[in-house]
Design a protein around this motif. Structure first.
Motif, PDB file in Angstrom:
ATOM      1  N   ARG A 269      34.581  46.700  38.363  1.00 33.25           N
ATOM      2  CA  ARG A 269      35.749  46.921  37.527  1.00 33.25           C
ATOM      3  C   ARG A 269      36.635  45.708  37.268  1.00 33.25           C
ATOM      4  NH1 ARG A 269      37.110  52.159  36.067  1.00 33.25           N
ATOM      5  NH2 ARG A 269      35.173  53.334  36.089  1.00 33.25           N
ATOM      6  N   TYR A 270      36.729  44.801  38.219  1.00 38.49           N
ATOM      7  CA  TYR A 270      37.697  43.721  38.033  1.00 38.49           C
ATOM      8  C   TYR A 270      37.003  42.413  37.702  1.00 38.49           C
ATOM      9  CZ  TYR A 270      40.564  47.036  40.675  1.00 38.49           C
ATOM     10  OH  TYR A 270      41.199  48.146  41.113  1.00 38.49           O
ATOM     11  N   PRO A 271      37.498  41.751  36.668  1.00 34.10           N
ATOM     12  CA  PRO A 271      36.952  40.426  36.393  1.00 34.10           C
ATOM     13  C   PRO A 271      37.611  39.405  37.314  1.00 34.10           C
ATOM     14  CG  PRO A 271      38.577  41.020  34.739  1.00 34.10           C
ATOM     15  CD  PRO A 271      38.541  42.145  35.728  1.00 34.10           C
ATOM     16  N   PHE A 272      36.859  38.513  37.885  1.00 34.36           N
ATOM     17  CA  PHE A 272      37.444  37.388  38.618  1.00 34.36           C
ATOM     18  C   PHE A 272      36.434  36.242  38.617  1.00 34.36           C
ATOM     19  CE2 PHE A 272      35.397  40.157  41.680  1.00 34.36           C
ATOM     20  CZ  PHE A 272      34.637  39.299  42.443  1.00 34.36           C
ATOM     21  N   PRO A 273      36.925  35.021  38.756  1.00 39.48           N
ATOM     22  CA  PRO A 273      36.007  33.875  38.689  1.00 39.48           C
ATOM     23  C   PRO A 273      35.022  33.907  39.856  1.00 39.48           C
ATOM     24  CG  PRO A 273      38.217  33.180  39.328  1.00 39.48           C
ATOM     25  CD  PRO A 273      38.320  34.611  38.937  1.00 39.48           C
ATOM     26  N   GLY A 274      33.810  33.497  39.588  1.00 36.66           N
ATOM     27  CA  GLY A 274      32.798  33.432  40.639  1.00 36.66           C
ATOM     28  C   GLY A 274      32.177  34.772  40.961  1.00 36.66           C
ATOM     29  N   LYS A 275      32.336  35.711  40.059  1.00 40.36           N
ATOM     30  CA  LYS A 275      31.848  37.060  40.327  1.00 40.36           C
ATOM     31  C   LYS A 275      30.333  37.097  40.529  1.00 40.36           C
ATOM     32  CE  LYS A 275      32.357  41.567  38.199  1.00 40.36           C
ATOM     33  NZ  LYS A 275      33.273  42.347  37.370  1.00 40.36           N
ATOM     34  N   ARG A 276      29.624  36.324  39.729  1.00 36.88           N
ATOM     35  CA  ARG A 276      28.164  36.312  39.842  1.00 36.88           C
ATOM     36  C   ARG A 276      27.727  35.878  41.240  1.00 36.88           C
ATOM     37  NH1 ARG A 276      25.107  37.322  35.800  1.00 36.88           N
ATOM     38  NH2 ARG A 276      23.408  36.720  37.172  1.00 36.88           N
TER      39      ARG A 276
ATOM     40  N   ALA B 145      44.731  53.777  30.543  1.00 34.11           N
ATOM     41  CA  ALA B 145      44.387  54.897  31.408  1.00 34.11           C
ATOM     42  C   ALA B 145      43.337  54.523  32.448  1.00 34.11           C
ATOM     43  CB  ALA B 145      43.881  56.063  30.574  1.00 34.11           C
ATOM     44  N   THR B 146      42.487  53.545  32.109  1.00 33.68           N
ATOM     45  CA  THR B 146      41.419  53.207  33.033  1.00 33.68           C
ATOM     46  C   THR B 146      41.738  51.932  33.803  1.00 33.68           C
ATOM     47  OG1 THR B 146      40.308  51.993  31.304  1.00 33.68           O
ATOM     48  CG2 THR B 146      39.672  54.286  31.600  1.00 33.68           C
ATOM     49  N   ARG B 147      43.000  51.511  33.733  1.00 33.57           N
ATOM     50  CA  ARG B 147      43.344  50.267  34.414  1.00 33.57           C
ATOM     51  C   ARG B 147      44.204  50.532  35.615  1.00 33.57           C
ATOM     52  NH1 ARG B 147      44.810  45.682  30.250  1.00 33.57           N
ATOM     53  NH2 ARG B 147      46.460  45.099  31.673  1.00 33.57           N
ATOM     54  N   ASP B 148      43.945  49.760  36.679  1.00 32.56           N
ATOM     55  CA  ASP B 148      44.754  49.896  37.873  1.00 32.56           C
ATOM     56  C   ASP B 148      45.910  48.914  37.806  1.00 32.56           C
ATOM     57  OD1 ASP B 148      42.978  51.780  39.015  1.00 32.56           O
ATOM     58  OD2 ASP B 148      41.614  50.117  39.440  1.00 32.56           O
ATOM     59  N   ALA B 149      46.969  49.236  38.548  1.00 31.43           N
ATOM     60  CA  ALA B 149      48.126  48.361  38.597  1.00 31.43           C
ATOM     61  C   ALA B 149      47.703  46.992  39.125  1.00 31.43           C
ATOM     62  CB  ALA B 149      49.199  48.964  39.496  1.00 31.43           C
ATOM     63  N   PRO B 150      48.364  45.915  38.671  1.00 32.64           N
ATOM     64  CA  PRO B 150      47.946  44.566  39.102  1.00 32.64           C
ATOM     65  C   PRO B 150      47.928  44.414  40.626  1.00 32.64           C
ATOM     66  CG  PRO B 150      49.534  44.439  37.329  1.00 32.64           C
ATOM     67  CD  PRO B 150      49.427  45.878  37.685  1.00 32.64           C
TER      68      PRO B 150
ATOM     69  N   VAL C 220      47.279  46.570  42.845  1.00 34.48           N
ATOM     70  CA  VAL C 220      46.093  47.249  43.388  1.00 34.48           C
ATOM     71  C   VAL C 220      44.881  46.358  43.202  1.00 34.48           C
ATOM     72  CG1 VAL C 220      44.587  49.246  43.181  1.00 34.48           C
ATOM     73  CG2 VAL C 220      47.055  49.529  42.919  1.00 34.48           C
ATOM     74  N   ARG C 221      44.778  45.787  41.993  1.00 32.55           N
ATOM     75  CA  ARG C 221      43.635  44.928  41.722  1.00 32.55           C
ATOM     76  C   ARG C 221      43.609  43.733  42.671  1.00 32.55           C
ATOM     77  NH1 ARG C 221      43.735  43.224  35.828  1.00 32.55           N
ATOM     78  NH2 ARG C 221      45.791  44.184  35.787  1.00 32.55           N
TER      79      ARG C 221
END
Lengths: 352, 308, 306
Positions: free
Chosen positions: B87-94, C21-26, C28-29
């Motif tokens: 779900r979350y994009p972040f650098p170095g994910k691969r 709707a499908t995004r979490d609070a910063p 949380v991320r």
């Protein structure tokens, strides 16, 4: 090259795909196998191609009078075009088209330059000569379809079999491509069978239509023949829209029908929407026809459609020209009289 | 198994199925059957003596208990890792995604000595040992308290030092760490595809119906992940039960305290007690096959019920 | 059709920000990402780093001397030999099994698929044990060698004359390695070939291709990345297997020790620098495997776009 199939039975476990089907495709014709999904049409096509085999002890397939029932698919001389094209995704378009030639044994195999020439000719024939170096994934659906056709034709098949050739294309490309296929078949004159569930498609381009349902052939005939003279209630309903009119109905009598009425008690008349005539009902003037009330009018398009209610619950669709609708000056809730130009009556309790 | 050739236009059915079954039988089925045949030659009493001696029972408690704990921790962190990766994009994910498979790729013996080196007293994370188990002087007196001693004071009546171990490497916590290491990818790799296929429409629908984000996660997302989470947990648990290489180096292998069941099998083999070893192996095999069966049942159940 | 949908999604995504709707609070991320990365760093990356640090602790000279030691080289040779036999054997099996399972309908198919996965459910120690039971001198093989009226007496005579042992010798190591790596190729190929369907093979049939031509020119190019993927994983496990090989190996230095077994011996002799030096070879293999694996996944993803 004519194709004859006799008494083809095919079951998969407990499921019957074909229950004793006969088929006769005359030489050089373009024939449509038309039916809803699950009617067995694709299985029949695959059996003709030799990709499936009829059940033990049933069936016989002849190509031009020669028994090919036990001949392998690769030796039957059929060109088969798959529904999703089945282009070899790791080969270029040219390699795809050449495949059938390059897999031949060395002594039957044409030389490299002959193969290249043949590929070029075929790509020209399907009007895609510029795309030889592309890969299938770089082509549009319609282009892939034509490449699949070129690949099938490369081995100079005696018959051409197409499984839902336009099924995966969008509406506009479908129309273009089916006209193109019709012209193409006229030019090269190869006996062609194609499977479709789209009645419009079958009626528009086929020389002959074979309507299938429930593992059986319902009717065989020219497009006009099957449309105008459906042999069974199924064909009537499958080919175009139809109203089922509850009898009795003024102007329809069981005797007029050219089909026997099996159950006098529950009989129904089948009438296509354009076979009904509508006139305004003015009290005390005309009485010929069935009384109904206009419920909705759709005038968008070249043909107007109105829905009328007869009695308390019988909704009937009528198609008429825009001009005629304007003349009638109809609006919702107007009483009308319906007259039938032509109809067929069947017993009500058949299964579709 | 029916060997009747289904008439198909594709060639090679007899050859490929014949070879498959022959090779499967030779490499897998016959040797596995040998374990059961060997055991069937034992009397019931011999069998019970072999699989239910005090030492063996202690090893079951240890292996099952720590494997369960490690699988549970993996289920929790694996869920977070899978969620973050999908779900979350972040650098170095691969790179991070590739690293998750390290326990599959790194030989267990290497993992074992590496973890030991890290958690031993003089290792990079050696400072954790006094924090965990306190410092015990040469006379057996506790010099300074660790978490275990505080737990002793907080909840007396349980021998926490014995249960949790006072050291990290060469004690029970070390086994837990090794089993967590080798089990992690199972949870992440089972959850990832399910999370990827989860259509955002579900969450959007839930949100339009007035659910908070937390309600959506709990009532909409989590139930859809649960079968995969259980599968991942079970795979991780089953793998941990049988694990040997990474554990032997770090466990300390103290009899009745930190001997895992596979180690006991190994010990019996080294003493040429083949029957004893095989009997314990049969218990573990039956457990693993049961777990495998449960996973298969769960998956076919999920396929049937979530095909909406 | 699928491409159209993706395309549409991409366009929508570009036009409007991702649905709230499908995004979490910063926070949380941030929190979850931090937890995940810390967990992975602590549990996975740290041990890997420890291997190389420990290996080089006594300097590069000691490191390389440990690797070119006579016994070390013998262990490396044996590891390569075991992989060189077991991996191709399992490749042939995997391809045959996947072909039978995905191209034909037959009863018992699901049972077969489950049986193929069995070795993954078996503890490595038990994997070794069952081979001892079958091929050990106390086991079935031993009975055969000592039988008075054996099947194929000539074979028995030859085996006895050659003093051919399987367990505590190289053949046992190869067999145990084959067992633990048994499912890798098959379980990569079966889902892949199921997903690809058989239409292309059928098309090749109608165009007159022979069985071998179909496999070589149509099937193989389509599965090559999946096959390669299976081979890498199979190879990594084959070279790194410890428990099973430990049971069937006689632990004879320079003869029946693979790299992981040699690591164990050195470690138990408190020769840590050498043990970690050997371990670093396996760690490098693991890294190499992960890099190749990621590359294949990336290659596969890009070759299947559109």
């Amino acid at each position: 090259m004519s194709i004859i199939a006799q008494n083809i039975k095919k079951t998969f476990g407990t499921y019957t795909a074909l229950s004793g089907v006969d088929l006769n495709v005359p030489d050089g014709k373009l024939v449509a196998l038309l039916g809803p999904s699950g009617s067995g049409k694709t299985t029949l096509l695959r059996i003709i191609a030799g990709l499936e085999f009829p059940d033990e002890g049933s069936g016989r397939i002849e190509f031009h009078g020669e028994d090919v029932t036990n001949v392998d698919a690769g030796k039957r001389g059929v060109g088969f075009v798959f529904q999703h094209y089945a282009l070899f995704r790791h080969m270029t378009v040219a390699e795809n088209v050449a495949f059938g030639l390059t897999v031949r044994k060395r002594r039957d195999r044409p030389s490299k330059s002959e193969i290249a020439d043949r590929v070029n000719t075929l790509l020209k024939l399907v009007q895609l000569e510029a795309l030889g170096k592309r890969f299938p994934t770089q082509l549009s659906g319609g282009q892939r379809q034509r490449i699949a056709l070129a690949r099938a034709l490369a081995v100079e098949p005696k018959v051409l079999l197409l499984d839902e050739p336009f099924g995966a294309l969008d509406a506009k490309v479908r129309k273009e491509l089916r006209r193109w296929l019709r012209q193409f078949q006229d030019e090269i004159g190869i006996t062609t069978v194609f499977v479709t569930h789209d009645q419009e498609e079958a009626l528009e381009i086929a020389d002959e239509v074979i309507v299938m349902n429930n593992a059986k052939v319902e009717q065989v005939g020219s497009p006009q023949d099957v449309y105008d003279h459906p042999a069974t209630p199924f064909v009537y309903q499958f080919l175009g829209n139809v109203n089922k009119l509850q009898l009795p109905w003024r102007g329809i009598s069981a005797d007029e029908s050219d089909s026997p009425i099996i159950d006098e008690a529950k009989k129904t008349a089948f009438v296509r929407p354009h076979e009904l005539e509508v006139v305004r009902h003015r009290a005390g003037t005309e009485t010929e026809g069935e009384l109904a009330v206009v419920r909705s009018i759709h005038a968008a398009g070249s043909i107007a459609r109105i829905t009328v209610l007869r009695g308390s619950s019988e909704y009937i669709d009528v198609e008429l020209s825009r001009q005629r609708l304007e003349e009638l000056e109809l609006s919702v809730d107007d009483p009308v009289l319906l007259r039938v130009r032509r109809s067929r009556t069947f017993a009500e309790d058949y299964a579709i | 198994m029916s060997s009747r050739s289904p008439r198909s236009v594709l060639p090679g059915f007899g050859l490929s199925l014949g070879f498959t079954i022959a090779y499967l039988s030779l490499i897998v089925l016959v040797p596995l059957a040998a374990a059961f045949i060997k055991t069937s030659g034992m009397t019931w009493n011999e069998f019970v003596d072999a699989v239910a001696s005090r030492q063996v029972l202690a090893s079951y408690r240890l292996s099952f208990g720590i494997s369960f704990l490690a699988a549970a921790v993996n289920a929790f962190f694996g869920l977070i890792v899978a969620w973050v990766l999908v779900r979350y994009p972040f650098p170095g994910k691969r790179i991070v995604d590739a690293v998750v498979d390290l326990p599959f790729a790194l030989p267990t013996a290497v993992a074992g000595i590496a973890l030991t080196a890290i958690y031993a007293r003089n290792g990079w994370l050696g400072f954790l040992e006094p924090v965990w188990g306190g410092v015990v002087g040469p006379d057996g007196h506790v010099v300074s308290n660790g978490l275990v001693q505080y737990l002793d004071q907080l909840l007396p009546g349980v021998n926490w030092g014995e249960w949790l171990g006072l050291k990290i490497a060469f004690d029970r916590p070390g086994i837990f760490i090794a089993l967590t290491f080798i089990g992690l990818p199972f949870v992440v790799r089972t959850l990832q595809p399910v999370l990827e296929e989860l259509e955002p429409e579900f969450e959007e629908a839930s949100a339009t119906l007035g659910a908070t984000r937390w309600q959506t996660i709990r009532k909409v997302i989590f139930p859809q992940l649960l079968p995969a989470l259980i599968t991942g947990f079970t795979l991780s648990f089953a793998r941990a039960l049988g694990e040997y290489g990474s554990v032997v180096f770090i466990a300390g292998n103290k009899p009745l305290h930190s001997e895992i069941t596979p180690l006991l099998i190994m010990t019996k083999l080294e003493q040429f007690d083949y029957r004893g070893a095989t009997a314990i192996a049969v218990i573990l095999l039956v457990t693993s096959f049961t777990l495998l069966l449960l996973i298969n049942l769960l998956q076919s159940w999920t396929r049937r019920h979530q095909r909406a | 059709m699928a491409t159209t949908v993706t395309h549409l999604k991409a366009q929508l995504g570009a036009a409007a920000p991702v649905s709230r709707a499908t995004r979490d609070a910063p926070w949380v991320r941030w929190l979850l990402t931090a937890v995940a990365l810390l967990f992975l760093a602590g549990f996975l990356v740290l041990p890997l780093a420890a291997v190389f640090t420990e290996a080089l602790r006594k300097g590069v000279g000691v490191y390389f001397r440990a690797l070119i030691d006579h016994d070390a080289l013998a262990a490396i040779r044996l590891t390569l030999l075991a992989a060189a036999i077991s991996v191709p054997a399992n490749v042939v099996f995997g391809v045959a099994a996947a072909w039978a399972i995905t191209k034909f309908q037959f009863r018992g198919k699901n049972v077969l698929i489950t049986l193929i996965d069995l070795p993954f459910a078996v503890s490595p120690v038990i994997s070794g044990l069952i081979y001892v039971l079958v091929f050990g001198l106390q086991g079935w093989y031993g009975h055969y060698l000592n039988a008075e009226h054996p099947w194929f007496p000539a074979l028995q005579a030859w085996l006895v004359a050659k003093d051919f042992t399987i367990i505590f010798a190289v053949p046992g190591i190869v067999l145990a390695t084959t067992f633990v790596t048994f499912p890798f190729v098959a379980r990569e190929l079966i889902p892949l070939m199921q997903a690809q369907g058989s239409d292309e093979e059928y098309a090749a049939v109608t165009l007159g291709a022979s069985g071998w031509q179909i496999f070589r020119r149509v099937t193989l190019p389509n599965i090559k990345w999946g096959l390669f993927y299976g081979v890498i994983l199979c190879n990594a496990r084959a070279m790194g297997e410890f428990g099973a090989v430990s049971v069937v190996s006689g632990h004879i230095r320079g003869e029946t020790n693979t790299i992981p077994l040699h690591v164990e011996i050195l470690y138990n002799e408190y020769n840590f620098a050498a043990a970690f030096a050997m371990a670093s070879l396996l760690a490098l293999l693991a890294i190499f495997t992960l890099v190749l694996k990621s590359f294949v996944e990336w290659r596969y993803a890009t070759s299947h776009k559109g």
